[in-house]
Each structure stands twice: as structure tokens, then as C-alpha cells.
Design a protein around this motif. Structure first.
Motif, PDB file in Angstrom:
ATOM      1  N   THR A  29       0.809  -1.227   0.000  1.00  0.00           N
ATOM      2  CA  THR A  29       0.000   0.000   0.000  1.00  0.00           C
ATOM      3  C   THR A  29       0.842   1.276   0.000  1.00  0.00           C
ATOM      4  O   THR A  29       0.328   2.341   0.340  1.00  0.00           O
ATOM      5  N   ASP A  51      -7.806   8.555  -5.587  1.00  0.00           N
ATOM      6  CA  ASP A  51      -8.491   8.817  -4.322  1.00  0.00           C
ATOM      7  C   ASP A  51      -7.967   7.844  -3.276  1.00  0.00           C
ATOM      8  O   ASP A  51      -7.769   6.657  -3.552  1.00  0.00           O
ATOM      9  N   GLY A  52      -7.713   8.333  -2.085  1.00  0.00           N
ATOM     10  CA  GLY A  52      -7.220   7.492  -1.013  1.00  0.00           C
ATOM     11  C   GLY A  52      -5.708   7.412  -0.936  1.00  0.00           C
ATOM     12  O   GLY A  52      -5.177   6.749  -0.049  1.00  0.00           O
ATOM     13  N   ARG A 105      -1.329   4.479   0.303  1.00  0.00           N
ATOM     14  CA  ARG A 105      -2.693   4.249  -0.188  1.00  0.00           C
ATOM     15  C   ARG A 105      -3.524   3.654   0.935  1.00  0.00           C
ATOM     16  O   ARG A 105      -3.154   2.635   1.530  1.00  0.00           O
ATOM     17  N   GLN A 106      -4.621   4.300   1.249  1.00  0.00           N
ATOM     18  CA  GLN A 106      -5.538   3.805   2.264  1.00  0.00           C
ATOM     19  C   GLN A 106      -6.413   2.724   1.633  1.00  0.00           C
ATOM     20  O   GLN A 106      -7.005   2.944   0.587  1.00  0.00           O
ATOM     21  N   PRO A 166      -9.682   0.856   1.474  1.00  0.00           N
ATOM     22  CA  PRO A 166     -11.036   1.015   2.006  1.00  0.00           C
ATOM     23  C   PRO A 166     -11.604  -0.329   2.460  1.00  0.00           C
ATOM     24  O   PRO A 166     -11.251  -1.382   1.930  1.00  0.00           O
ATOM     25  N   GLU A 167     -12.444  -0.250   3.470  1.00  0.00           N
ATOM     26  CA  GLU A 167     -13.115  -1.462   3.940  1.00  0.00           C
ATOM     27  C   GLU A 167     -14.116  -1.919   2.894  1.00  0.00           C
ATOM     28  O   GLU A 167     -14.755  -1.103   2.240  1.00  0.00           O
ATOM     29  N   SER A 168     -14.253  -3.216   2.764  1.00  0.00           N
ATOM     30  CA  SER A 168     -15.235  -3.767   1.838  1.00  0.00           C
ATOM     31  C   SER A 168     -16.613  -3.645   2.487  1.00  0.00           C
ATOM     32  O   SER A 168     -16.829  -4.124   3.600  1.00  0.00           O
TER      33      SER A 168
END
Length: 137
Positions: free
Chosen positions: A44, A102-103, A122-123, A125-127
Motif C-alpha cells: 500500500t 483517491d485514497g 494508499r488507504q 477502504p473497507e469492503s
């Protein structure tokens, strides 16, 4: 036959901005100076490294503008009173732009041995699964 652009594809809803982003990137005016590397340092994270020999930290500026990382360099002109017999080291300004998804956040910037390292994270994201109820009318 109608030309279908990426942002207008019927299965890509909400991606209209993507085409504008690609156009902006193409127009960013990045030439070959200064040379740079982009490496993936983990699952990430990424690192952009620019060769900025001759630039001091005060000659460099890093900004994020509309999801675009912009790195600018401008050397101070200190040639007054100097007589060059040969000048092979150019003191020129530059601007390098990188579009960030984004993120992606800019971490730290480190200057080391004429190289400027800019770390990106890079964040993930939660699914999220959302169930939509269907109602009768």
C-alpha cells in the motif's frame, strides 16, 4: 458510428471525471527533466524519487492540488561575478506532476545525496456490502 469515450461508457457510472483527469495529465508539460523513479515499497505504499542534484531544500516546493502531486524546483541565480569557461550544469527550473488516486496520501519528503524521495500511502477502504430492499409500488 458514435465514438464512446471512457467516461461515457454505460457500465462506468460516476467516472466522468476520469477522462478529464487523463487529459489534464497529458497536458501537464512534464518533460524529461529531472529524471525520476517510481517504486512500490509495500502493498500500500509507493516512493517517487527525483534526481535534484544542485537544488537545496529551499529551492524545492511540494504541493497537492486537486489530487495532483506537484513538485517544483527553482534555483537561485548566483552567477554574479563568476566567469564560466564551460557551463555543462544547467540551473533551470522544473515542475513534475503526478496524479494521485483517491485514497492516496502524501507522506514525508526526504532529501538525500541529491535525491528527493516523496513517500505515498494508499488507504485500503473497507469492503462494504449493502443490501437494497425492493418495495412494491
Amino acid at each position: 458510428m458514435t465514438k464512446l469515450t471512457l467516461g461515457a461508457h454505460p457500465f462506468l457510472l460516476g467516472f466522468e471525471q476520469l477522462e478529464r483527469l487523463v487529459e489534464r495529465t497529458a497536458k501537464s508539460g512534464n518533460e524529461g527533466y529531472p529524471p525520476y523513479n517510481i517504486e512500490q515499497t509495500s502493498e500500500t505504499s509507493y516512493r517517487i524519487t527525483l534526481a535534484v542534484a544542485g537544488f537545496s531544500i529551499s529551492d524545492l516546493a511540494i504541493t497537492v492540488e486537486d489530487n495532483q502531486l506537484v513538485i517544483r524546483g527553482r534555483q537561485q541565480d548566483d552567477d554574479e561575478g563568476r566567469l564560466f569557461l564551460h557551463r555543462g550544469i544547467a540551473a533551470r527550473q522544473f515542475q513534475r506532476s503526478f496524479v494521485l488516486a483517491d485514497g492516496v496520501d502524501v507522506g514525508e519528503a526526504i532529501m538525500e545525496n541529491g535525491l528527493l524521495h516523496v513517500d505515498l500511502n494508499r488507504q485500503v477502504p473497507e469492503s462494504v456490502v449493502q443490501t437494497i430492499q425492493i418495495r412494491r409500488k
